[in-house]
Design a protein around this motif. Structure first.
Motif, PDB file in Angstrom:
ATOM      1  N   PHE A 137       0.694  -1.130  -0.061  1.00 24.90           N
ATOM      2  CA  PHE A 137       0.020  -0.127   0.127  1.00 24.90           C
ATOM      3  C   PHE A 137       0.695   1.194  -0.108  1.00 24.90           C
ATOM      4  O   PHE A 137       0.473   2.129  -0.421  1.00 24.90           O
ATOM      5  N   GLY A 138       2.065   1.117   0.512  1.00 20.33           N
ATOM      6  CA  GLY A 138       2.956   2.246   0.491  1.00 20.33           C
ATOM      7  C   GLY A 138       3.289   2.610  -1.124  1.00 20.33           C
ATOM      8  O   GLY A 138       3.273   4.061  -1.571  1.00 20.33           O
ATOM      9  N   VAL A 269     -11.933   7.381   7.051  1.00 23.80           N
ATOM     10  CA  VAL A 269     -10.771   7.507   5.977  1.00 23.80           C
ATOM     11  C   VAL A 269     -11.341   8.173   4.617  1.00 23.80           C
ATOM     12  O   VAL A 269     -10.932   8.921   4.221  1.00 23.80           O
ATOM     13  N   TYR A 270     -12.726   7.733   4.657  1.00 23.79           N
ATOM     14  CA  TYR A 270     -13.511   8.336   3.110  1.00 23.79           C
ATOM     15  C   TYR A 270     -13.652   9.851   3.384  1.00 23.79           C
ATOM     16  O   TYR A 270     -13.256  10.595   2.364  1.00 23.79           O
ATOM     17  N   MET A 377      -0.806   6.543   2.309  1.00 23.91           N
ATOM     18  CA  MET A 377      -0.705   5.241   2.540  1.00 23.91           C
ATOM     19  C   MET A 377      -1.504   4.613   3.510  1.00 23.91           C
ATOM     20  O   MET A 377      -2.186   3.495   3.244  1.00 23.91           O
ATOM     21  N   PRO A 378      -1.317   5.095   5.122  1.00 31.10           N
ATOM     22  CA  PRO A 378      -2.324   4.174   5.753  1.00 31.10           C
ATOM     23  C   PRO A 378      -3.773   4.435   5.487  1.00 31.10           C
ATOM     24  O   PRO A 378      -4.768   3.505   5.697  1.00 31.10           O
ATOM     25  N   ALA A 379      -4.197   5.580   4.643  1.00 28.07           N
ATOM     26  CA  ALA A 379      -5.585   5.687   4.346  1.00 28.07           C
ATOM     27  C   ALA A 379      -5.893   4.681   3.392  1.00 28.07           C
ATOM     28  O   ALA A 379      -6.995   4.149   3.419  1.00 28.07           O
ATOM     29  N   MET A 380      -4.949   4.403   2.362  1.00 31.11           N
ATOM     30  CA  MET A 380      -5.677   3.336   1.357  1.00 31.11           C
ATOM     31  C   MET A 380      -5.630   2.026   1.959  1.00 31.11           C
ATOM     32  O   MET A 380      -6.623   1.234   1.492  1.00 31.11           O
ATOM     33  N   VAL A 399     -13.287   4.686  -1.747  1.00 30.00           N
ATOM     34  CA  VAL A 399     -11.920   5.238  -1.637  1.00 30.00           C
ATOM     35  C   VAL A 399     -11.753   5.969  -2.869  1.00 30.00           C
ATOM     36  O   VAL A 399     -11.877   7.290  -2.938  1.00 30.00           O
ATOM     37  N   ASN A 400     -12.207   5.317  -3.953  1.00 24.42           N
ATOM     38  CA  ASN A 400     -12.083   6.190  -5.394  1.00 24.42           C
ATOM     39  C   ASN A 400     -13.191   7.187  -5.528  1.00 24.42           C
ATOM     40  O   ASN A 400     -13.151   8.363  -6.126  1.00 24.42           O
TER      41      ASN A 400
END
Length: 505
Positions: A137-138, A269-270, A377-380, A399-400
């Motif tokens: 994810f990074g 997150v969203y 990075m952590p959000a994804m 997310v998208n």
């Protein structure tokens, strides 16, 4: 499954390549638009539709695309999306008129809506070990964050040295390599599909509601916030999306199970990611105009001027976010990340006509990139963390969706603020400009005044994103578990699927 599949890292290369293509496309066309408009005879009034046609199809169909990935299989959806995107890009590059161009852009949006959630959900189901997930994810987060700036460089280069058609044709080799690689390398974990019947009312309501929302913001930019159709779109969108939530709470197999949204960490997150994208999209636009119009940079030089932001994003995502994600809670990466980005944005409120690039713009971009990379990075990862495998497609689509809607809002909202400040500045200072040179100076100062006014808003929006990350995201460090706190059902489902222990946070 991910521990026994030796090809998952090769698969990541092709998933990342596809994600880069989709993110590039969001900005690469912007730089080519003036040339394409002239060649194809597109009117000024219809010019925005080259961007809007893509945004409406992509934003409106994302949830549907995510559900198709869960139903049909993520690998199959991913490859289909790539092939379709390549075909639509070829059509756009070969366009002979306005209708063909707009049709190609809408088709790109349709296939992008299949491709983007499938890519992220493949990562979610293939990388379940915490340390491996952090690395994967990074890389993905760096591409998602920095790809837009890469698009500005590539768009500038292709437009200046070849022609605008290559900003479309360049997608074809990306798509073919990613599709072939995915077909031969990706092996999707068994038992992760959701074969429930498709929720047709949910598809119709969500698509129409999101299209109305994106179009409302796009129209507000050109026609104003008080325009009757703009208001009508916002009212219609609110009603449609309310009806969508009402429907999803009652149908047996919902398009978007509300459990995906109501878990506080994913909801946080969203929301925070959407706000951050609002700030970032506006900035890309203003800095591009500032560097080209006020500073006189060429398209290629403008693209390269964004390199510090890309370097910052890659560093923040792969060296800070990925290394710390298994050691510290996500809120302690996302919150400070958005704060650092807000400080970078704050520096840009000091922009003037004669501002030094090295003295102000470069350090501001580095801070923005570092902060956003660390937070993205952590959000994804957290956006799909703890969801049942059968829901990973729609969780990824959310997310998208937050990014796409955030981009539409950011462009419209910040542009409107900038335009109002510019107009007010000219009204106040035009009387004192008595010769052409003075008038030109007032125009340039008015533009910079508009940009800095909007950037102040972007600072506030990033501060709000940080506050949401600090307060809503409560899960611990993502180590040894694929489950987020507060989602016990999803945690058990994932643990059963991949046979890893559930650790209570």
């Amino acid at each position: 499954m991910s521990e026994t599949d030796p090809r998952r890292w090769k698969a990541l290369i092709f998933i990342a390549l596809a994600q880069l293509m989709v993110v590039l496309d969001a900005t690469i066309v912007n730089i080519a638009l003036p040339s394409a408009q002239q060649d194809l005879g597109i009117s000024d009034g219809n010019r925005q539709w080259v961007i809007t046609a893509y945004a409406l199809a992509f934003g409106g169909l994302l949830l549907f695309g995510g559900r198709i990935a869960d139903l049909w299989g993520r690998k199959r959806t991913f490859v289909t999306g790539l092939i379709g995107f390549a075909a639509a890009s070829a059509l756009g590059g070969a366009a002979t008129g306005e209708a063909m161009m707009l049709g190609a852009r809408a088709l790109q949006g349709v296939f992008g809506a299949l491709l983007a959630p499938a890519a992220l959900s493949l990562l979610a189901v293939m990388f379940t070990d915490a340390k491996e997930r952090a690395k994967a994810f990074g890389i993905y987060g760096a591409i998602a964050g920095g790809g837009g700036a890469v698009g500005l460089i590539l768009g500038g280069f292709l437009t200046e040295y070849l022609n605008w058609r290559w900003t479309f044709f360049v997608n074809i080799p990306f798509a073919i390599i990613a599709a072939l690689g995915a077909y031969f390398v990706i092996r999707e974990p068994a038992g992760a599909r959701n074969r429930s019947p498709l929720d047709i009312p949910g598809v119709i309501l969500s698509t129409l509601g999101l299209v109305a929302l994106v179009y409302g913001f796009t129209r507000a930019e050109s026609a104003g916030w008080s325009d009757s159709l703009t208001i009508g779109m916002f009212v219609g969108s609110a009603l449609l999306l309310a009806a969508f939530v009402f429907t999803e709470a009652r149908v047996k197999s919902p398009l978007l199970p509300l459990r995906v949204l109501t878990e506080r960490n994913r909801g946080g997150v969203y929301l925070s990611l959407g706000l951050a994208i609002i700030a970032m999209f506006g900035l890309f636009l203003f800095l591009t105009y500032y560097l080209q119009i006020v500073k006189g940079f060429s398209p290629v030089k403008t693209g390269f001027a964004f390199l510090p932001m890309i370097v910052g994003m890659i560093t923040g995502s792969t060296q800070i976010g990925a290394r710390l994600m298994t050691r510290v809670p996500p809120r302690l990466l996302m919150g400070p990340g958005f704060v650092v980005a807000a400080v970078g944005m704050l520096l840009l409120t000091q922009l003037e006509i004669g501002t030094s690039y090295a003295g102000l713009i470069l350090p501001a971009q580095l801070l923005l990139g570092l902060g956003m990379g660390t937070a993205f990075m952590p959000a994804m990862s957290l956006a799909t963390h703890g969801v049942e495998p059968r829901d990973s497609g729609v969780a990824s689509a959310m997310v998208n969706t937050s990014q796409q809607v955030g981009g539409a809002i950011g462009t419209a909202l910040l542009n409107t603020i900038a335009a109002s400040a510019t107009t007010a500045y000219i009204a106040d200072h035009a009387a004192g400009a008595t010769n052409p040179a003075a008038q030109k100076l007032v125009q340039a100062q008015a533009m910079v005044e508009g940009y800095t006014s909007a950037i102040w808003w972007a600072v506030g929006i990033l501060a709000a994103a940080a506050a949401i990350a600090f307060t809503l995201i409560t899960t611990g460090a993502q180590s040894g578990s694929s489950a987020a706190s507060g989602d016990s059902e999803g945690a058990e489902g994932v643990a059963d699927e991949v046979r890893i222990p559930v650790v209570a946070h």
